[in-house]
Write an enzyme that holds these catalytic residues in place. Sequence first.
Site, PDB file in Angstrom:
ATOM      1  N   ASP A 101       0.959  -1.121   0.011  1.00 57.12           N
ATOM      2  CA  ASP A 101       0.172  -0.161  -0.157  1.00 57.12           C
ATOM      3  C   ASP A 101       1.151   1.061   0.131  1.00 57.12           C
ATOM      4  O   ASP A 101       2.232   1.317   0.278  1.00 57.12           O
ATOM      5  CB  ASP A 101      -0.667  -0.188   0.960  1.00 57.12           C
ATOM      6  CG  ASP A 101      -0.103   0.121   2.573  1.00 57.12           C
ATOM      7  OD1 ASP A 101       0.736  -0.919   2.512  1.00 57.12           O
ATOM      8  OD2 ASP A 101      -0.732   0.330   3.488  1.00 57.12           O
ATOM      9  N   GLU A 166       0.095  -1.590   5.916  1.00 56.81           N
ATOM     10  CA  GLU A 166       0.978  -1.307   6.654  1.00 56.81           C
ATOM     11  C   GLU A 166       0.685   0.946   6.713  1.00 56.81           C
ATOM     12  O   GLU A 166       1.080   0.790   8.219  1.00 56.81           O
ATOM     13  CB  GLU A 166       2.620  -1.051   5.997  1.00 56.81           C
ATOM     14  CG  GLU A 166       3.921  -0.611   6.271  1.00 56.81           C
ATOM     15  CD  GLU A 166       3.945   1.220   6.541  1.00 56.81           C
ATOM     16  OE1 GLU A 166       4.765   1.418   7.146  1.00 56.81           O
ATOM     17  OE2 GLU A 166       3.867   1.667   5.823  1.00 56.81           O
TER      18      GLU A 166
END
Length: 417
Positions: A101, A166
């Site tokens: 991400d 994350e």
Amino acid sequence: MIFDQKVFERISKRIESWSEEMIKLQVGLTAIPAISPLSGGDGELGKALYLQTVLNDMGFKDIKRLDAPDSAAEAGFRPNIIAQVRGVKPHPATWVLTHLDIVPPGEASLWSQDPYQAKIQDGRIFGRGVVDNQQDMVASIFAARAFIEEGINPTRSIGLAFVADEETGSSKGLSYLLENTDHPFHQSDLIIVPDAGNEDGTMIEIAEKSMLWLKFKTIGKQCHGSRPSQGNNAFVAASHLVVKLNELYQIFGDKDGLYEPPISTFEPTKKEANVPNINTIPGDDVFYMDSRILPHYPLTQVKETIHKMADEIEKKFRVTVEIATISEGQAPAPTAFDAPVVLALKDAIKDIYNREASPLGIGGGTVAAFFRRHGYQAAVWSRNTCTAHQPDENCLIEDMVENAKVFAHIFLRTVDS
């Protein structure tokens, strides 16, 4: 441990020959936004599918996906990918964990180009995600690929993990994996998380501070700006509370040279709008505080102190102060200075960059904290431009290639020659 310099020279040349392919992969990854639903995106599935195809085409034989359910994501789940080059001995393995991400680009006008169309200029790649976390994602892939292409059979397995979520808490990423009995990690593994670093590559992060994010809502009584006696100014009370909270720097004033900065920090940050007009005294006011606290201070003690400060403000200004915890995490024990992963990184950095690296602690948070809470000796390292989350985020192509050599150097320490 066995280290064959001639074999490493072969691997290094192979990695160098792939510089253009590494850039091409960066461009492809950048073009697929992988933003959390919490940040207005659809999740990481498109990027994960693209990456799976790339890994298959490169000859990785052992690839699997562990999907974390998430009804907010377009696909209904968040993908986590595990790719391994199996060794003669399954454990201890050597892992590099990166995240799929990215954060949103932010204000578009601050970018010199479309953040999702990577630009190559002056030895750098520009685009959202190119350094956080794609630089070392790509580096780790090509480091492992070199072993496949050179036909080198590692004594211990090489593992690559590409996790979701994350940037918004990791509950659908590494935290989910570690709670899953199917996860591939073992306590004896060497685990590298290239999610923080500095420009010369001399920082090996082994510890993080505790984190405490709080929301403060001060509730008074709204009235006309010309008649303050008819109300209680929530903004004034909140302002005095902000000043009062600055005393936390003295109350929790210890220093620890392991960390940079070496102190606990308590900083008011976000401020919400109150009344829209000038001539109304606000009846409520909201602000937030980001605290990064040395681990030996219990967060319960810090919160008790903050509540006592709020009590004083309530009495003095005849307001109510509501305090909500947005996020908190008591820091786990640090990775040991002499942990195998730290020593391996120091050796590799010395050989590749000719620099002496040192173990340090940071105030920011990385997913390595989840490993440490579960008893794993993880280390965080990357040589990078430190432009994560900024407009015109960029990575040096040289860093991407040379970091791949660092990872390969550590993989090679486990080779049976």
